[in-house]
Design a protein around this motif. Structure first.
Motif, PDB file in Angstrom:
ATOM      1  N   LEU A  17      49.177  44.450  48.007  1.00 14.58           N
ATOM      2  CA  LEU A  17      47.741  44.460  47.804  1.00 14.58           C
ATOM      3  C   LEU A  17      47.411  43.803  46.471  1.00 14.58           C
ATOM      4  CD1 LEU A  17      47.028  46.991  45.627  1.00 14.58           C
ATOM      5  CD2 LEU A  17      47.580  48.333  47.663  1.00 14.58           C
ATOM      6  N   LEU A  18      46.177  43.366  46.371  1.00 15.12           N
ATOM      7  CA  LEU A  18      45.712  42.619  45.209  1.00 15.12           C
ATOM      8  C   LEU A  18      44.595  43.396  44.525  1.00 15.12           C
ATOM      9  CD1 LEU A  18      46.561  39.702  44.293  1.00 15.12           C
ATOM     10  CD2 LEU A  18      44.436  38.910  45.364  1.00 15.12           C
ATOM     11  N   THR A  19      44.637  43.468  43.183  1.00 18.64           N
ATOM     12  CA  THR A  19      43.600  44.172  42.431  1.00 18.64           C
ATOM     13  C   THR A  19      43.219  43.378  41.182  1.00 18.64           C
ATOM     14  OG1 THR A  19      45.027  45.446  40.923  1.00 18.64           O
ATOM     15  CG2 THR A  19      44.629  46.391  43.114  1.00 18.64           C
ATOM     16  N   VAL A  20      42.069  43.749  40.617  1.00 17.17           N
ATOM     17  CA  VAL A  20      41.692  43.337  39.264  1.00 17.17           C
ATOM     18  C   VAL A  20      41.191  44.584  38.533  1.00 17.17           C
ATOM     19  CG1 VAL A  20      41.090  40.939  39.788  1.00 17.17           C
ATOM     20  CG2 VAL A  20      39.342  42.728  39.983  1.00 17.17           C
ATOM     21  N   PRO A  21      41.319  44.623  37.197  1.00 18.43           N
ATOM     22  CA  PRO A  21      40.740  45.732  36.446  1.00 18.43           C
ATOM     23  C   PRO A  21      39.224  45.575  36.373  1.00 18.43           C
ATOM     24  CG  PRO A  21      41.654  44.123  34.943  1.00 18.43           C
ATOM     25  CD  PRO A  21      42.014  43.662  36.336  1.00 18.43           C
ATOM     26  N   LEU A  22      38.550  46.563  35.825  1.00 16.52           N
ATOM     27  CA  LEU A  22      37.097  46.515  35.735  1.00 16.52           C
ATOM     28  C   LEU A  22      36.607  45.276  34.998  1.00 16.52           C
ATOM     29  CD1 LEU A  22      36.163  50.239  34.988  1.00 16.52           C
ATOM     30  CD2 LEU A  22      35.853  48.973  37.110  1.00 16.52           C
ATOM     31  N   GLU A  23      37.344  44.846  33.980  1.00 20.41           N
ATOM     32  CA  GLU A  23      36.937  43.674  33.212  1.00 20.41           C
ATOM     33  C   GLU A  23      37.255  42.383  33.956  1.00 20.41           C
ATOM     34  OE1 GLU A  23      39.015  46.000  32.152  1.00 20.41           O
ATOM     35  OE2 GLU A  23      37.692  47.194  30.857  1.00 20.41           O
ATOM     36  N   GLN A  24      38.061  42.458  35.010  1.00 20.61           N
ATOM     37  CA  GLN A  24      38.369  41.353  35.916  1.00 20.61           C
ATOM     38  C   GLN A  24      39.172  40.224  35.259  1.00 20.61           C
ATOM     39  OE1 GLN A  24      33.962  41.998  37.543  1.00 20.61           O
ATOM     40  NE2 GLN A  24      34.863  40.160  38.401  1.00 20.61           N
ATOM     41  N   GLU A  25      39.862  40.525  34.173  1.00 19.13           N
ATOM     42  CA  GLU A  25      40.574  39.447  33.488  1.00 19.13           C
ATOM     43  C   GLU A  25      41.959  39.176  34.061  1.00 19.13           C
ATOM     44  OE1 GLU A  25      41.915  43.132  31.209  1.00 19.13           O
ATOM     45  OE2 GLU A  25      40.104  42.411  32.205  1.00 19.13           O
ATOM     46  N   THR A  26      42.544  40.129  34.802  1.00 18.10           N
ATOM     47  CA  THR A  26      43.928  39.991  35.263  1.00 18.10           C
ATOM     48  C   THR A  26      44.038  40.255  36.760  1.00 18.10           C
ATOM     49  OG1 THR A  26      44.744  40.745  33.109  1.00 18.10           O
ATOM     50  CG2 THR A  26      46.302  40.770  34.930  1.00 18.10           C
ATOM     51  N   LEU A  27      44.613  39.302  37.467  1.00 17.52           N
ATOM     52  CA  LEU A  27      44.891  39.453  38.885  1.00 17.52           C
ATOM     53  C   LEU A  27      46.267  40.079  39.032  1.00 17.52           C
ATOM     54  CD1 LEU A  27      43.577  38.519  41.648  1.00 17.52           C
ATOM     55  CD2 LEU A  27      45.108  36.542  41.498  1.00 17.52           C
ATOM     56  N   SER A  28      46.377  41.174  39.810  1.00 18.47           N
ATOM     57  CA  SER A  28      47.649  41.889  39.933  1.00 18.47           C
ATOM     58  C   SER A  28      48.061  42.028  41.386  1.00 18.47           C
ATOM     59  CB  SER A  28      47.556  43.286  39.307  1.00 18.47           C
ATOM     60  OG  SER A  28      47.286  43.208  37.920  1.00 18.47           O
ATOM     61  N   LEU A  29      49.360  41.778  41.638  1.00 18.78           N
ATOM     62  CA  LEU A  29      49.939  41.991  42.963  1.00 18.78           C
ATOM     63  C   LEU A  29      50.721  43.295  42.932  1.00 18.78           C
ATOM     64  CD1 LEU A  29      50.485  40.567  45.789  1.00 18.78           C
ATOM     65  CD2 LEU A  29      52.731  39.994  44.811  1.00 18.78           C
ATOM     66  N   HIS A  30      50.419  44.209  43.859  1.00 19.38           N
ATOM     67  CA  HIS A  30      51.051  45.521  43.907  1.00 19.38           C
ATOM     68  C   HIS A  30      51.852  45.685  45.189  1.00 19.38           C
ATOM     69  CE1 HIS A  30      48.320  47.311  40.749  1.00 19.38           C
ATOM     70  NE2 HIS A  30      47.612  46.256  41.138  1.00 19.38           N
ATOM     71  N   ARG A  31      52.856  46.517  45.124  1.00 20.66           N
ATOM     72  CA  ARG A  31      53.579  46.959  46.310  1.00 20.66           C
ATOM     73  C   ARG A  31      52.806  48.117  46.915  1.00 20.66           C
ATOM     74  NH1 ARG A  31      59.086  47.223  44.215  1.00 20.66           N
ATOM     75  NH2 ARG A  31      58.445  49.229  43.372  1.00 20.66           N
ATOM     76  N   VAL A  32      52.540  48.066  48.213  1.00 19.83           N
ATOM     77  CA  VAL A  32      51.761  49.120  48.867  1.00 19.83           C
ATOM     78  C   VAL A  32      52.515  50.444  48.866  1.00 19.83           C
ATOM     79  CG1 VAL A  32      50.857  49.901  51.098  1.00 19.83           C
ATOM     80  CG2 VAL A  32      50.324  47.614  50.284  1.00 19.83           C
ATOM     81  N   GLU A  87      47.051  59.077  47.420  1.00 19.82           N
ATOM     82  CA  GLU A  87      47.538  58.900  46.063  1.00 19.82           C
ATOM     83  C   GLU A  87      46.585  57.976  45.319  1.00 19.82           C
ATOM     84  OE1 GLU A  87      51.087  56.508  45.499  1.00 19.82           O
ATOM     85  OE2 GLU A  87      51.011  55.905  47.612  1.00 19.82           O
ATOM     86  N   GLN A  88      46.469  58.207  44.043  1.00 15.52           N
ATOM     87  CA  GLN A  88      45.626  57.362  43.210  1.00 15.52           C
ATOM     88  C   GLN A  88      46.504  56.279  42.593  1.00 15.52           C
ATOM     89  OE1 GLN A  88      43.679  58.453  39.173  1.00 15.52           O
ATOM     90  NE2 GLN A  88      42.075  58.866  40.688  1.00 15.52           N
ATOM     91  N   LEU A  89      46.224  55.017  42.935  1.00 13.13           N
ATOM     92  CA  LEU A  89      47.028  53.915  42.437  1.00 13.13           C
ATOM     93  C   LEU A  89      46.656  53.541  41.011  1.00 13.13           C
ATOM     94  CD1 LEU A  89      47.154  51.583  45.564  1.00 13.13           C
ATOM     95  CD2 LEU A  89      48.644  53.502  44.951  1.00 13.13           C
ATOM     96  N   ASP A  90      45.384  53.677  40.666  1.00 13.69           N
ATOM     97  CA  ASP A  90      44.924  53.353  39.320  1.00 13.69           C
ATOM     98  C   ASP A  90      43.542  53.958  39.141  1.00 13.69           C
ATOM     99  OD1 ASP A  90      43.948  51.660  36.923  1.00 13.69           O
ATOM    100  OD2 ASP A  90      46.002  50.944  37.203  1.00 13.69           O
ATOM    101  N   ILE A  91      43.135  54.147  37.896  1.00  9.73           N
ATOM    102  CA  ILE A  91      41.832  54.763  37.651  1.00  9.73           C
ATOM    103  C   ILE A  91      40.777  53.751  37.225  1.00  9.73           C
ATOM    104  CG2 ILE A  91      42.790  57.008  37.056  1.00  9.73           C
ATOM    105  CD1 ILE A  91      42.340  56.290  34.102  1.00  9.73           C
ATOM    106  N   GLU A  92      41.182  52.508  36.926  1.00 13.71           N
ATOM    107  CA  GLU A  92      40.210  51.520  36.474  1.00 13.71           C
ATOM    108  C   GLU A  92      40.508  50.143  37.061  1.00 13.71           C
ATOM    109  OE1 GLU A  92      39.973  51.572  32.227  1.00 13.71           O
ATOM    110  OE2 GLU A  92      38.752  53.379  32.191  1.00 13.71           O
ATOM    111  N   VAL A 129      41.326  53.494  42.448  1.00 16.71           N
ATOM    112  CA  VAL A 129      41.806  52.934  43.706  1.00 16.71           C
ATOM    113  C   VAL A 129      42.683  53.988  44.362  1.00 16.71           C
ATOM    114  CG1 VAL A 129      43.226  51.183  44.809  1.00 16.71           C
ATOM    115  CG2 VAL A 129      41.712  50.542  42.930  1.00 16.71           C
ATOM    116  N   LEU A 130      42.314  54.393  45.578  1.00 20.43           N
ATOM    117  CA  LEU A 130      43.058  55.413  46.316  1.00 20.43           C
ATOM    118  C   LEU A 130      43.728  54.787  47.532  1.00 20.43           C
ATOM    119  CD1 LEU A 130      40.391  58.286  46.340  1.00 20.43           C
ATOM    120  CD2 LEU A 130      42.129  57.829  44.622  1.00 20.43           C
ATOM    121  N   TRP A 131      44.875  55.346  47.901  1.00 24.97           N
ATOM    122  CA  TRP A 131      45.570  54.906  49.103  1.00 24.97           C
ATOM    123  C   TRP A 131      45.792  56.110  49.998  1.00 24.97           C
ATOM    124  CZ3 TRP A 131      45.646  50.072  50.383  1.00 24.97           C
ATOM    125  CH2 TRP A 131      46.364  49.684  51.515  1.00 24.97           C
TER     126      TRP A 131
END
Length: 365
Positions: A242-257, A224-229, A211-213
């Motif tokens: 912003l909202l993300t999930v990992p590749l396995e989609q098991e966890t919903l995460s709220l991030h500060r932009v 900047e790269q926020l995460d690689i997976e 995920v790039l911003w």
């Protein structure tokens, strides 16, 4: 349980025999329904549709069939940008090409360029080529594009590195560029309310999902790269989260932009109840799409993992406390994930893909 109110149902304008399902593009104060066919793209003003007024359509001739890339439309609906295998091309509703930027071909391991689509139209190897993407900024003045190098006709060589470009939407001039340091099979942009910011999710198959911003200060593009997976799902109405999930989609995460820091998380397993039709203890995970209803609330689904057990389920989540408010009850059957439609709404596509349903919580009625 939260009851969803049907705001509007809009029929898909194109025959699905040669077209993708309809989707919604939105920016602050502007929403469009778009549908891509093999020979044309259609855009409708969604706010006109929800107000019950007569719809007007903008139709853009496609420079290549839909299997060869993706497409986006400007907020005002006067131009479409097709992100293809060998070029990014801006087309007006009149059929005129406003501009084009040729880049390295997405097919194959070695960098090469094409001068036209006709050079590979009948080559089966290009039918399943990797692809980038493009998106308009919130004010429609910029186009952000993820492409494969090298760029043609600009006097610079980048070999086959992948580039994130900021283009002038009026004439296609390359204003800024950055090496994404990725090896994409596909990508998707997520616009931000601030025209100078943009999110980019890059799918790398089994290699990862960065995920790039990006930020454009008028002179220089910084990334900047926020995460690689992880997979970027949505940006909040204020643009602060912003909202993300990992590749396995098991966890919903709220991030500060501002810095990408994960503030809160919510696991699907142990939070969402098993589907009533699940008899085998299947793994529960979130969909890879979601929608902010407001700054504190999102609608997220488990439709992908529900598919083997029965009907799709959607959930209302309080992201401030990262707590599940409950399942969403619909007045008619829905399919697939909830997708963002802006202005406190989300949409679903009918199972036969012939119509799009726009929803909001009944409490807002």
């Amino acid at each position: 349980m939260t009851v969803a109110r049907l705001v509007a149902t809009v029929a898909a304008p194109l025959d699905l025999a040669a077209a993708d399902a309809p989707q919604v593009l939105h920016w602050p104060g502007r929403r469009l329904l778009v549908q891509r066919g093999d020979t044309e793209l259609v855009a409708l003003d969604l706010d006109v549709a929800t107000a019950g007024r007569r719809l007007t359509e903008a139709r853009f001739p496609a420079p290549w069939p839909r299997r060869f890339g993706s497409v986006t439309v400007s907020p005002e609906g006067e131009a479409a940008v097709f992100a293809g295998v060998h070029a990014v091309r801006c087309v007006e509703a009149t059929g005129a090409t406003r501009w084009g930027v040729r880049h390295g071909c997405w097919e194959g391991e070695h960098p090469h360029t094409h001068t036209s689509f006709a050079e590979y139209a009948d080559d089966e190897g290009h039918w399943s080529a990797d692809n980038g993407s493009a998106a308009f900024s919130a004010d429609g003045k910029l186009v952000w594009a993820h492409v494969r190098g090298p760029l043609a006709d600009n006097g610079e060589t980048e070999d086959d590195q992948e580039l994130w470009l900021v283009l002038d939407a009026a004439d296609g001039r390359v204003l800024g560029r950055a090496n994404t340091m990725t090896v994409a099979s596909s990508s998707e942009h997520t616009p931000h309310p601030d025209p100078a910011q943009m999110g980019l999710s890059v799918g790398e198959g089994e290699e990862g999902s960065p995920v790039l911003w990006g930020r454009w200060d008028g002179q220089r593009l910084t990334t900047e790269q926020l995460d690689i997976e992880r997979i970027l799902l949505a940006v909040s109405p204020s643009g602060r989260h912003l909202l993300t999930v990992p590749l396995e989609q098991e966890t919903l995460s709220l991030h500060r932009v501002d810095d990408g820091v994960a503030l809160r998380e919510l696991d699907a397993q142990g939070t969402v109840t098993p589907h009533p039709g699940d008899t085998g203890g299947d793994r529960i995970y979130w969909d890879h799409e979601a929608a902010f209803v407001d700054e504190d609330t999102v609608v997220v689904g488990t439709s992908e993992c529900d598919a083997g057990s029965g009907t799709a389920r959607h959930w209302l989540v309080d992201v401030q406390g990262m707590a599940l408010r409950g399942e969403i009850s619909y007045p008619l059957a829905v399919s697939g994930p909830p997708r963002s439609a802006g202005d406190g709404t989300w949409y679903t596509v009918s199972e036969d893909r012939t119509s799009l349903h726009l929803w909001r919580p009944a409490r807002d009625a």
